[in-house]
Each structure stands twice: as structure tokens, then as C-alpha cells.
Design an enzyme around this catalytic site. Sequence first.
Site, PDB file in Angstrom:
ATOM      1  N   GLN A  51       0.853  -1.179  -0.084  1.00 26.78           N
ATOM      2  CA  GLN A  51       0.178  -0.044  -0.110  1.00 26.78           C
ATOM      3  C   GLN A  51       0.968   1.270   0.126  1.00 26.78           C
ATOM      4  O   GLN A  51       0.448   2.213   0.539  1.00 26.78           O
ATOM      5  CB  GLN A  51      -1.114   0.070   1.368  1.00 26.78           C
ATOM      6  CG  GLN A  51      -1.883  -1.182   1.056  1.00 26.78           C
ATOM      7  CD  GLN A  51      -2.791  -1.420   2.266  1.00 26.78           C
ATOM      8  OE1 GLN A  51      -2.970  -0.490   3.137  1.00 26.78           O
ATOM      9  NE2 GLN A  51      -3.591  -2.548   2.342  1.00 26.78           N
ATOM     10  N   CYS A  52       2.014   1.345  -0.683  1.00 20.23           N
ATOM     11  CA  CYS A  52       2.763   2.302  -0.776  1.00 20.23           C
ATOM     12  C   CYS A  52       2.758   3.111  -2.254  1.00 20.23           C
ATOM     13  O   CYS A  52       2.317   2.522  -3.311  1.00 20.23           O
ATOM     14  CB  CYS A  52       4.202   1.747  -0.621  1.00 20.23           C
ATOM     15  SG  CYS A  52       5.528   3.042  -0.781  1.00 20.23           S
ATOM     16  N   GLY A  53       2.871   4.195  -2.250  1.00 23.28           N
ATOM     17  CA  GLY A  53       2.680   4.883  -3.535  1.00 23.28           C
ATOM     18  C   GLY A  53       3.754   4.470  -4.505  1.00 23.28           C
ATOM     19  O   GLY A  53       3.530   4.539  -5.802  1.00 23.28           O
TER      20      GLY A  53
END
Length: 192
Positions: A51-53
Site C-alpha cells: 500500500q505504498c505510493g
Amino acid sequence: MHSKLLSVILMATMVAGESIYDFKVNDIKGNPVHLNDYKGKALLILNTASQCGHTDAHLKALKRLHEILSYENRFEILAFPCNDFGEQEPWEATEIEEFVKSHHKCEFPLMEKVKITGENANPLWKYIIKTTQVSPTWNFQKYLFDSNGKFVKSWDANTSIESIFDDIKAVVDRVPVKETASDSEEANKIEL
Ligand SMILES: *[C@@H]1O[C@H](CO)[C@@H](O)[C@H](O)[C@H]1NC(C)=O
């Protein structure tokens, strides 16, 4: 004379100490994986998060990287899901596996979720951080090792896989090609 020489060599080896090949980890299903199994291949070891950019771009590019460079058994990617940065890997093993393997169709080995910072960090990661002197500051910190387990270089999340492709390929190109049993079986099948 010979045995003296041998013991000198043995002592030198012991002084040189550990390497990444001395560590055991678990894969995402909890099966033991010995790093020694990857001796003779260039390795890209990194921490991942779902769930990281940086997640989508990295997983897409890592999938391609693996397709392009792993076909001669000279390169492998070892991905370690990790929740240490921004709590961006909150999922359990089954969800992570579904996301990386099924959704993103990545075929490189996915390891068990680990801590890589602090006292309870995974021993392999402690070793990598200590010996490379590169501490990860975020998800997708990438460490490149040559086929002898020697550290080459590390890049952070802001460095795209595309931009380091040439550096990785240069290390893979120096790995001697060796025919494996399954390769020759494949070749026989094709010939037949
Ligand atoms: C990536 O770049 C941003 C913007 O410059 C910066 O805030 C962030 O700390 C960088 N990330 C890493 C892992 O260095």
C-alpha cells in the site's frame, strides 16, 4: 605442509565470517528457504509493501525485470514484505501472496513478512544493513549482490527499476552461464 596450508585457509575463511548465504528465511507460505540455494546467481533483495505510493510501479517493473533477466538462472529477486515503513504492509500472508502473485503476476520468490528495522529485525536483514552500511528509510529499498554474494549497490524507493536496469544487467552478464539438469532436460525435450 598441506594440512598447515589448509588450516590457514580455513582460518581465513572463518575470519572473513558470514555471508548472505549463511542465512535461512521463510517464504510467504512459511517454508524454509536457505540463501545458499541462490549462490551463483546475482540477487536483488528488497523490502516491499502493498500500500505504498511506489507499489504499482515497482511490482510491474520487477515482474518485467525478472522475466528479462532470470531465464538463464543467473538472476533472482527476493522480495520481503515489510510493515516497518508507514505501516503500508498491514496484510497477512495470504492477502500479500494474492496481491503480488495473482494480481501482479510476479513470479519471483516472495518471502515471509519480516521486520527489517529494530532489535527484532530478521537476522538476514540485520546482516545486510550492517555489512552494506545502507539503512532502508522506506519501502522498496533494493540491494544488489553479485553471484559470489558480494554487495554491489543499493537504491531507495525513489529510484525506479527502469533506471537501474543497466546496473543490474551488467552484474548478471558477468555471471557464468551454467547448464542445470532441468535445462538440459528441457533442451532434450525440445530436440525430441
Ligand atoms: C523520495 O523523495 C521524496 C520527495 O523528494 C522524499 O520526501 C522522500 O524522503 C524520498 N524517499 C526516500 C526513500 O528517500
